[in-house]
Scaffold this motif. Sequence first.
Motif, PDB file in Angstrom:
ATOM      1  N   LEU A  69      -4.870   2.740   2.097  1.00 27.85           N
ATOM      2  CA  LEU A  69      -4.118   1.544   1.708  1.00 27.85           C
ATOM      3  C   LEU A  69      -2.878   1.890   0.892  1.00 27.85           C
ATOM      4  O   LEU A  69      -1.754   1.519   1.252  1.00 27.85           O
ATOM      5  CB  LEU A  69      -5.023   0.593   0.917  1.00 27.85           C
ATOM      6  N   CYS A  70      -3.076   2.611  -0.202  1.00 32.98           N
ATOM      7  CA  CYS A  70      -1.973   2.870  -1.141  1.00 32.98           C
ATOM      8  C   CYS A  70      -0.843   3.683  -0.523  1.00 32.98           C
ATOM      9  O   CYS A  70       0.327   3.513  -0.891  1.00 32.98           O
ATOM     10  CB  CYS A  70      -2.500   3.579  -2.379  1.00 32.98           C
ATOM     11  N   SER A  71      -1.170   4.556   0.397  1.00 30.40           N
ATOM     12  CA  SER A  71      -0.143   5.407   1.002  1.00 30.40           C
ATOM     13  C   SER A  71       0.657   4.682   2.087  1.00 30.40           C
ATOM     14  O   SER A  71       1.623   5.234   2.617  1.00 30.40           O
ATOM     15  CB  SER A  71      -0.773   6.668   1.597  1.00 30.40           C
ATOM     16  N   ARG A  72       0.281   3.423   2.390  1.00 33.93           N
ATOM     17  CA  ARG A  72       0.927   2.715   3.492  1.00 33.93           C
ATOM     18  C   ARG A  72       1.541   1.371   3.091  1.00 33.93           C
ATOM     19  O   ARG A  72       2.081   0.671   3.946  1.00 33.93           O
ATOM     20  CB  ARG A  72      -0.075   2.515   4.631  1.00 33.93           C
ATOM     21  N   VAL A  73       1.427   1.002   1.834  1.00 33.92           N
ATOM     22  CA  VAL A  73       2.041  -0.252   1.392  1.00 33.92           C
ATOM     23  C   VAL A  73       3.374   0.044   0.708  1.00 33.92           C
ATOM     24  O   VAL A  73       3.644   1.179   0.292  1.00 33.92           O
ATOM     25  CB  VAL A  73       1.116  -1.031   0.416  1.00 33.92           C
ATOM     26  N   ILE A  74       4.198  -0.989   0.591  1.00 35.36           N
ATOM     27  CA  ILE A  74       5.471  -0.822  -0.098  1.00 35.36           C
ATOM     28  C   ILE A  74       5.222  -0.597  -1.588  1.00 35.36           C
ATOM     29  O   ILE A  74       4.213  -1.044  -2.131  1.00 35.36           O
ATOM     30  CB  ILE A  74       6.387  -2.050   0.122  1.00 35.36           C
TER      31      ILE A  74
END
Length: 234
Positions: free
Chosen positions: A16-21
Amino acid sequence: MMKECNNLCDVKSCFLCSRVIADWLPAVAQKKRNFQLKKGDQLFMETETVSGIFFVFSGTIKVHKKWDNEKELIIRFAKPGDVIGHLGLGKNPTYPVSATALEQANVCFIDLEFFRSSLTVNPGLTYQMMDFFASELQESHERMRNLAHMPVKARIATALLSLRSQFGTDASGAIDLDISRQDIASYSGTTYETLFKVFTEFTKAGKLSANGKRINVLDTSFLQLVVTDDNRKT
């Protein structure tokens, strides 16, 4: 039993964290919950009501399903950076699989409402989830075909090669994962007794060696040949 802990996740390395703005990360930090699992702890159980999505921060977790009179079939192994629990996103709000820690592990939990909001706000995450689902579906179809048509020796050889590909090797050359023979059998779609016979045959032939729960593949070409030869026979 898993316990809730604070600040285990670095809010940058999981799926999640590596793919959100970047602007969305403070919201993730506020909404996430971190849990620590000991070896054997269950993250969730098959048929349990879905509450959210889990992201692996450290450790290895097996995703498994009941099969043939309470036998277990391991679907996949989740490692740091992976997502677990996404199969509960469909129309049936229950988990179709169980998840159990193979070793001490830390996970991040996001409730369904916030995860759906994350998909709406972050098109890059939505695209990556679609790609992830497609890849997993392809792998699932291949695994089901192998279980249905591939002879047991080939399934075991495939499982060993897959484990080495996923986890690499340690300093001694063994697969870098402490895994029981029963779990290898469950990943191969066979019984412990059958796995033991095949392991004994491969070990006596000098193709494998074992030290506790560490397996060393001594002859990769042999295992690859077992897979390709048995495939030709099916």
